[in-house]
Design a protein around this motif. Structure first.
Motif, PDB file in Angstrom:
ATOM      1  N   ARG B 160       0.821  -1.054   0.031  1.00 40.99           N
ATOM      2  CA  ARG B 160      -0.044   0.006  -0.022  1.00 40.99           C
ATOM      3  C   ARG B 160       0.912   1.214  -0.010  1.00 40.99           C
ATOM      4  O   ARG B 160       1.771   1.304   0.842  1.00 40.99           O
ATOM      5  CB  ARG B 160      -0.794   0.052   1.142  1.00 40.99           C
ATOM      6  N   LEU B 169     -10.200   1.012   1.672  1.00 43.55           N
ATOM      7  CA  LEU B 169      -8.939   1.077   0.996  1.00 43.55           C
ATOM      8  C   LEU B 169      -9.133   1.171  -0.512  1.00 43.55           C
ATOM      9  O   LEU B 169      -9.485   0.538  -1.331  1.00 43.55           O
ATOM     10  CB  LEU B 169      -8.153  -0.300   1.161  1.00 43.55           C
ATOM     11  N   ASP B 173      -4.610   3.632  -3.495  1.00 39.57           N
ATOM     12  CA  ASP B 173      -3.467   3.186  -2.637  1.00 39.57           C
ATOM     13  C   ASP B 173      -2.852   2.291  -2.829  1.00 39.57           C
ATOM     14  O   ASP B 173      -1.684   1.953  -2.444  1.00 39.57           O
ATOM     15  CB  ASP B 173      -4.423   2.888  -1.214  1.00 39.57           C
ATOM     16  N   ILE B 174      -3.559   1.261  -3.832  1.00 40.32           N
ATOM     17  CA  ILE B 174      -2.634  -0.084  -4.204  1.00 40.32           C
ATOM     18  C   ILE B 174      -2.511  -0.222  -5.758  1.00 40.32           C
ATOM     19  O   ILE B 174      -2.259  -1.249  -6.311  1.00 40.32           O
ATOM     20  CB  ILE B 174      -3.415  -1.205  -3.855  1.00 40.32           C
TER      21      ILE B 174
END
Lengths: 269, 269
Positions: B160, B169, B173-174
């Motif tokens: 992350r 999430l 973020d990823i």
């Protein structure tokens, strides 16, 4: 090359016309390389993306790069421009939108002539835009989207409501409202011409258009020449806009005898 | 409904499978109306766009709206989920991405399982996503784009690197790097399934996917049910994520005898 009657009719009906693979792969590669050279030249003619780094657009490459100086006189562009406007023309503006891979941001829905009337007192929408694909264009790299026939609605949004960039009048500044757009789309639909690098789209300065960001690993570089009638000159009550956004050479353009690459190679011999 | 062998083979090969018009116009209208009702319920399960106003996504509508409580047991979703995972399943997550007209923002390129492994210690990618189109999906309203077969590459980006939202999430973020994506696209290409409202896309929790903003006046609402194997439960060293993002009821789901609308109408009599 001359447009057929069917092609000019379609242009006037739809407000745009796609000519697939009008330029060869060699020619397109030469134009792409000249753009990369030009995009590295510092100065106000170079507009960057919101990330402050990548190039969003470059203006007036014909003033610095011989390829584009020749291109604006290429008969494949100038002859159709003469046909569609039925007047002598000069180059009002040349810009290259870079739309880099993964993140070249969207261009808001707008009409070009709204900007030019506000910024340059351009009396009438007697312009034709000629856009050359410097890369293959598909549904993923942010193709231009047109509302077919919307040029026949006149100016939908005539005021400026923002200032995104000090360098140029950005489409965000004159974007249509969601309500205006919803009405037009319901009536007109949406079309995004796609095709291989070297394809050309002719489009009206009054057609409503925009584009999504580039989601793909391929850039979507688009060189746009705007030809204006020599009987339709801009004027400014105060300071004119810089020459890189508004051409000062209003002499009628005469087509080259052959394509720009032949002319360029001749000059280099 | 059961998938054919050809369909399950294609799912395992490509990582996704489009089933056109699986739900009727009536059913889709009911689901759309239930979403609008749910999107008006304040709370952390409601994620807004960057403008701070419009709804970007809503989680766990099945906890508040009977239409979605029935939908998650609809045999048209559960039977294929059983077939593809070959295990008992429960609902790990339900979210509806709103992608509103003119500006629903893009979702970065990502793999779902990366998020779930980080946030919930989910041991293995034994999930299937079932996405229902609540609106017609075309090239202009921000369709999901898949890199076919990319689920077979395992986790490309496992860490992350940002925190876009405190509530969930976010794919930002990823997101994969441009270099990772360019490699995958060169190998796999890109595909964006389109179709009428009521169509369904089944997709792997490991397939790389993203979507562009919505350029059109039509919203692109997408309800996504994620089924997880009951033998693959999450765990948390500390505080678990809230129930609206991670389902706590891990009892195996049993399909309804008929479609969710029949069951709902039965319940209302």
């Amino acid at each position: 090359m001359r447009l057929t009657q069917e092609q000019t009719d379609r242009y006037h009906e739809d407000g745009f016309l796609l000519l697939e693979s009008l330029f060869s792969a060699d020619e397109t590669a030469v134009l792409g390389a000249a753009f990369e050279r030009d995009a590295a030249v510092p100065g106000p003619q170079r507009v960057v993306e919101e990330d402050g780094e990548r190039v969003r657009a470059v203006y007036a490459s014909h003033q610095r790069q011989p390829e584009y100086a020749g291109l604006i006189r290429d008969p494949r562009l100038l002859v159709p421009a003469h046909q569609l406007l039925a007047e002598d023309v000069y180059l009002y503006q040349l810009k290259i939108n870079a739309k880099p891979a993964f993140g070249g941001e969207k261009w808001a829905w707008h009409q070009d002539y709204a900007a030019w009337r506000i910024a340059d007192n351009l009396p009438a929408p007697r312009q034709v835009n000629v856009a050359i694909f410097l890369d293959d264009v598909d549904e993923f790299n942010g193709p231009v989207i047109f509302l077919p026939g919307s040029h026949r609605s006149g100016l939908v949004q005539s005021g400026r409501h923002a200032t995104r960039s000090e360098q140029h009048l950005d489409p965000d500044d004159i974007s249509l409202t969601p309500e205006q757009l919803a009405g037009l789309v319901a009536e007109r639909g949406m079309v995004s011409p796609k095709g291989p690098a070297g394809s050309v789209v002719l489009f009206s300065s009054e057609i409503v258009h925009g584009s999504a960001p580039n989601m793909s690993p391929s850039p979507r570089r688009l060189a746009i020449m705007t030809y204006n009638s020599t009987a339709n000159l801009p004027s400014w009550p105060g300071e004119p806009r810089p020459e890189y956004v508004v051409g000062r050479d209003t002499e009628p353009l005469v087509p080259l005898a052959a394509g720009f690459l032949d002319a360029l190679e001749g000059a280099l011999v």
